[in-house]
Structures are given as C-alpha cells and as structure tokens.
Write an enzyme that holds these catalytic residues in place. Structure first.
Site, PDB file in Angstrom:
ATOM      1  N   ASP A  62      -1.647  -0.855  -4.097  1.00  0.00           N
ATOM      2  CA  ASP A  62      -2.520   0.380  -4.581  1.00  0.00           C
ATOM      3  C   ASP A  62      -1.481   1.269  -4.247  1.00  0.00           C
ATOM      4  O   ASP A  62      -0.598   1.179  -3.349  1.00  0.00           O
ATOM      5  CB  ASP A  62      -3.736   0.530  -3.790  1.00  0.00           C
ATOM      6  CG  ASP A  62      -3.623   0.423  -2.206  1.00  0.00           C
ATOM      7  OD1 ASP A  62      -2.755   0.654  -1.629  1.00  0.00           O
ATOM      8  OD2 ASP A  62      -4.884   0.372  -1.722  1.00  0.00           O
ATOM      9  N   HIS A 114       0.768  -1.182   0.245  1.00  0.00           N
ATOM     10  CA  HIS A 114      -0.056  -0.051   0.095  1.00  0.00           C
ATOM     11  C   HIS A 114       1.027   1.393  -0.037  1.00  0.00           C
ATOM     12  O   HIS A 114       1.521   1.423   1.043  1.00  0.00           O
ATOM     13  CB  HIS A 114      -0.770  -0.036   1.214  1.00  0.00           C
ATOM     14  CG  HIS A 114      -1.780  -1.044   1.168  1.00  0.00           C
ATOM     15  ND1 HIS A 114      -3.075  -1.090   0.312  1.00  0.00           N
ATOM     16  CD2 HIS A 114      -1.790  -2.098   2.178  1.00  0.00           C
ATOM     17  CE1 HIS A 114      -3.755  -2.435   0.586  1.00  0.00           C
ATOM     18  NE2 HIS A 114      -3.026  -2.987   1.548  1.00  0.00           N
TER      19      HIS A 114
HETATM   20  O1  G3I Z   1     -20.157  -4.600   6.656  1.00  0.00           O
HETATM   21  C1  G3I Z   1     -20.152  -3.516   7.463  1.00  0.00           C
HETATM   22  C2  G3I Z   1     -21.578  -2.853   7.253  1.00  0.00           C
HETATM   23  O2  G3I Z   1     -22.726  -3.816   7.616  1.00  0.00           O
HETATM   24  C3  G3I Z   1     -21.657  -1.630   8.165  1.00  0.00           C
HETATM   25  O3  G3I Z   1     -22.860  -1.167   7.880  1.00  0.00           O
HETATM   26  C4  G3I Z   1     -20.618  -0.687   7.701  1.00  0.00           C
HETATM   27  C5  G3I Z   1     -20.502   0.628   8.575  1.00  0.00           C
HETATM   28  O4  G3I Z   1     -19.316   0.910   9.048  1.00  0.00           O
HETATM   29  O5  G3I Z   1     -19.214  -1.389   7.853  1.00  0.00           O
HETATM   30  C6  G3I Z   1     -19.317  -2.481   7.101  1.00  0.00           C
HETATM   31  O6  G3I Z   1     -17.872  -2.915   7.416  1.00  0.00           O
HETATM   32  C7  G3I Z   1     -16.925  -2.296   6.693  1.00  0.00           C
HETATM   33  C8  G3I Z   1     -16.283  -3.377   5.978  1.00  0.00           C
HETATM   34  O7  G3I Z   1     -14.883  -2.697   5.379  1.00  0.00           O
HETATM   35  C9  G3I Z   1     -16.970  -3.854   4.506  1.00  0.00           C
HETATM   36  O8  G3I Z   1     -17.331  -2.709   3.844  1.00  0.00           O
HETATM   37  C10 G3I Z   1     -15.970  -1.883   7.651  1.00  0.00           C
HETATM   38  O9  G3I Z   1     -16.536  -0.809   8.636  1.00  0.00           O
HETATM   39  C11 G3I Z   1     -14.770  -1.532   6.966  1.00  0.00           C
HETATM   40  O10 G3I Z   1     -13.770  -1.045   8.408  1.00  0.00           O
HETATM   41  C12 G3I Z   1     -13.990  -2.502   6.433  1.00  0.00           C
HETATM   42  O11 G3I Z   1     -12.838  -1.772   5.799  1.00  0.00           O
HETATM   43  C13 G3I Z   1     -11.937  -2.941   5.272  1.00  0.00           C
HETATM   44  C14 G3I Z   1     -10.654  -3.109   6.355  1.00  0.00           C
HETATM   45  O12 G3I Z   1      -9.649  -3.724   5.610  1.00  0.00           O
HETATM   46  C15 G3I Z   1     -10.690  -3.349   7.527  1.00  0.00           C
HETATM   47  O13 G3I Z   1      -9.698  -3.294   8.448  1.00  0.00           O
HETATM   48  C16 G3I Z   1     -11.580  -2.602   3.941  1.00  0.00           C
HETATM   49  O14 G3I Z   1     -12.668  -2.663   3.127  1.00  0.00           O
HETATM   50  C17 G3I Z   1     -10.456  -3.499   3.412  1.00  0.00           C
HETATM   51  O15 G3I Z   1     -10.286  -3.169   2.212  1.00  0.00           O
HETATM   52  C18 G3I Z   1      -9.294  -3.360   4.244  1.00  0.00           C
HETATM   53  O16 G3I Z   1      -8.303  -4.387   3.959  1.00  0.00           O
HETATM   54  C19 G3I Z   1      -6.947  -4.426   4.575  1.00  0.00           C
HETATM   55  C20 G3I Z   1      -6.532  -5.894   4.518  1.00  0.00           C
HETATM   56  O17 G3I Z   1      -7.606  -6.510   4.839  1.00  0.00           O
HETATM   57  C21 G3I Z   1      -5.311  -6.068   5.357  1.00  0.00           C
HETATM   58  N1  G3I Z   1      -4.212  -5.186   4.866  1.00  0.00           N
HETATM   59  C22 G3I Z   1      -4.750  -3.778   4.922  1.00  0.00           C
HETATM   60  C23 G3I Z   1      -6.152  -3.586   4.026  1.00  0.00           C
HETATM   61  C24 G3I Z   1      -6.350  -2.190   3.987  1.00  0.00           C
HETATM   62  O18 G3I Z   1      -6.887  -1.497   5.289  1.00  0.00           O
END
Ligand code: G3I
Length: 305
Positions: free
Chosen positions: A237, A206
C-alpha cells in the site's frame, strides 16, 4: 487483459489482495475481488489469536470462509502468518521455553495440515528483525525463550507439515538495501547454504511519505532472488493520491516484473475505506470501488489496458 489478475497472469505472475472475511457479504467488495484478483491473503483470520485462541483449540471457520471463496473462484491463497510476535494470545507468551517451543511446532503443524494442498505460499515467520540500524532480532517470546534457532526450526517444521507449500520469511522496512534487509539477507543466505528449507522472501512494501518506495527497490529484490529464492510483494500500500501515487504504484509493479523470480504482488486491501491505516487513501480503489489512477498505472505496467 483488462483486469489486474489477468494482466499479471499474462506475465506469469499473480495479483492478490488482503481480504477480510467480514466484508465478503458486501456485494461490491466481492464483485471487485472476484473480477480483479487471482490471489488472496486473509488479513487477520489465519493469525495465531484467530486460529488457536486457547491452547490446542483450533478455530478455522473464518479463515475457511476466505479460502473456500478464493478456491471456488480459482484464486491462489497466501497463508499469513504462523509465527509472529503480534496478535499472539497471552497463553503463548506466558509459556516457558520448552512449552513455547512445542506450542510453536504444534501450531505450525496443525494449521498447515488443516490447509495442506490449498496454500501456495505461507508466511512461516513474520517480522522477526528489529527496525533501526542494529540488524538484530526483535525481542519476541520466540526469540528470547526459544532462541536464535526458532526461525530455522519453524521452517523445518513447516516443510514437514506441507512439503508442497512455498515457505516464506516476510517483513517490512526491508524493501530497500538497509541494515534490516542486510540482516534478513544474511539469514536467507545462511539458510540456503545449509539447506534450511526456505523458498521465498516477502517484502511487505507499506509505503508513505516518511518511508517512500526506495530507489534501490528492484536491486534489493534482485539480490534476494540471486540467492535462489522467490520474492513476493506481500502487503503493498502507498499513502498518497492522484498521479504521484499512481507513479509509485507503477514503479513498484515494474520492479517486480523486472525480477524474474518476483512471482506476484498482493495489495493490502481493496477499497481505501478498509485499509488498516486509520486515515488516508493508500489502495487502488476508492470508497465506492471506483478505479483510481493508481489502478490504471498498475494495469498499464502489467501490460493490460
Ligand atoms: O476483531 C476484533 C474485534 O473483535 C474487536 O472488537 C476490535 C476492537 O479493537 O478489534 C478487532 O481486531 C482488530 C483486527 O485488526 C481485526 O479487525 C484489531 O484490533 C486490530 O489491531 C487488527 O489490525 C490488524 C493489524 O495487522 C494487527 O497487527 C490489521 O487489520 C491488519 O491489516 C494488520 O496487518 C499487518 C500484517 O498482518 C503484518 N504486516 C503489517 C500489517 C499492517 O499493520
């Protein structure tokens, strides 16, 4: 070759994308995925909070949607991730040491058994080391309760559950030679010397202006490969735009191709609008799925046109 996946395949690599199940119904999203990529990583759907939200209750339907789609198109699937301090349900962090240990092993075994034979590489343990110069382990429930041996135990359990999957350690800010990557390097060296089952190391990659592509990126990938493990670029990314971003993407791609054991690249999303970053344009496709200069640079680095 005129797609990322086909061009990478000609170089003996895969080219993948992180995929979210809730976008699969969007036709240009799925058209772009199916045309360009030959590997997928579920972005959130295989994480602990998604697949085992309460103890012993496993919910695989959203992850299955991605795996079934990918496999119907002949794509590989990376499993992400089994043991991670984040997106961890509170029932897990609330357990005492011996219960946490058995919950960890049961989680690995159940999830890997469900997907047995269908996952080319698993991120068995994700982000277990601290940032900064200490080279220390991160304080997670696994680290503080199960102790230093939790990573080794997770890998041993994973090997038993699906002996044909490649088992990876995955982390960020380990892309260049630094204190954190040195700590991971020491762990991998120790594991390979003692026969602890580990097959690959994932470099999330990243990048942004504060954390640019390191000048020793290729050399760092190579030193891990020289330990006898594969290396993979797992969550690429690069924040930026235009030619500068394209040059960085091209250089990352060339670095992987220069390392024989760099087996593939995964970008962390398809169009910019679905990036986990709340702002910016870090991916290969714009919000309307047009190919960006960064796309052209990657395709050309892969030898495609
Ligand atoms: O699914 C819930 C939904 O029900 C809810 O209403 C909404 C409200 O906040 O949240 C939704 O969940 C979110 C989830 O993504 C799905 O969209 C979480 O809040 C959000 O925190 C989560 O973020 C993810 C993040 O990891 C969490 O740590 C990102 O999409 C995802 O791209 C990111 O990926 C990580 C890798 O797993 C590990 N390395 C770093 C990378 C980037 O941070």
């Amino acid at each position: 070759a005129d797609t990322l996946g086909a061009a990478a395949a000609e170089k003996g690599r895969y080219f993948g994308a992180a995929v979210a199940a809730n976008h699969l119904g969007e036709s240009p999203y799925t058209t772009t995925l199916d045309r360009e990529f030959n590997s997928v990583t579920p972005e959130n759907e295989m994480k602990w909070d998604a697949v085992e939200p309460s103890r012993g209750t496993f919910l695989f339907s959203r992850a299955d949607q991605i795996v079934d789609h990918a496999r119907s198109k002949g794509m590989k699937v990376r499993g992400h991730t089994l043991v991670w301090h984040s997106q961890l349900p509170s029932w897990v962090s609330g357990l005492g040491a011996s219960e946490l240990r058995s919950a960890m092993n049961n989680h690995i075994t159940q999830v890997m058994t469900h997907y047995k034979g269908r996952i080319h590489s698993w991120d068995v343990v994700n982000e277990a080391f601290q940032d900064g110069g200490s080279g220390a382990r991160r304080n997670s429930p696994f680290q503080t309760k199960v102790g230093n041996g939790f990573i080794e135990e997770a890998f041993r359990t994973a090997r038993a559950a699906d002996p044909n999957a490649k088992l990876c350690y995955n982390d960020y800010n380990t892309d260049g030679v630094n204190a954190k990557s040195n700590a991971v390097y020491a762990m991998v060296k120790d594991f390979t010397s003692r026969g602890v089952p580990i097959d690959c190391v994932g470099f999330q990659s990243h990048f942004n202006p504060n954390s640019p592509v390191p000048s020793d990126y290729r050399a760092n990938l190579q030193r891990f490969a020289d330990l006898g493990v594969d290396v993979q670029i797992t969550e690429l990314d690069i924040e930026g735009s235009g030619q500068a971003q394209a040059t960085d993407y091209g250089n990352v791609t060339k670095a992987c191709l220069a390392v024989t054991r760099c087996t593939g690249i995964t970008v962390w999303g398809i169009p910019d609008k679905y990036s986990w970053r709340s702002s910016g344009t870090p991916l290969l496709f714009d919000d309307n799925y047009n190919k960006k200069p960064a796309y052209d640079a990657v395709l050309s680095a892969l030898g495609g046109a």
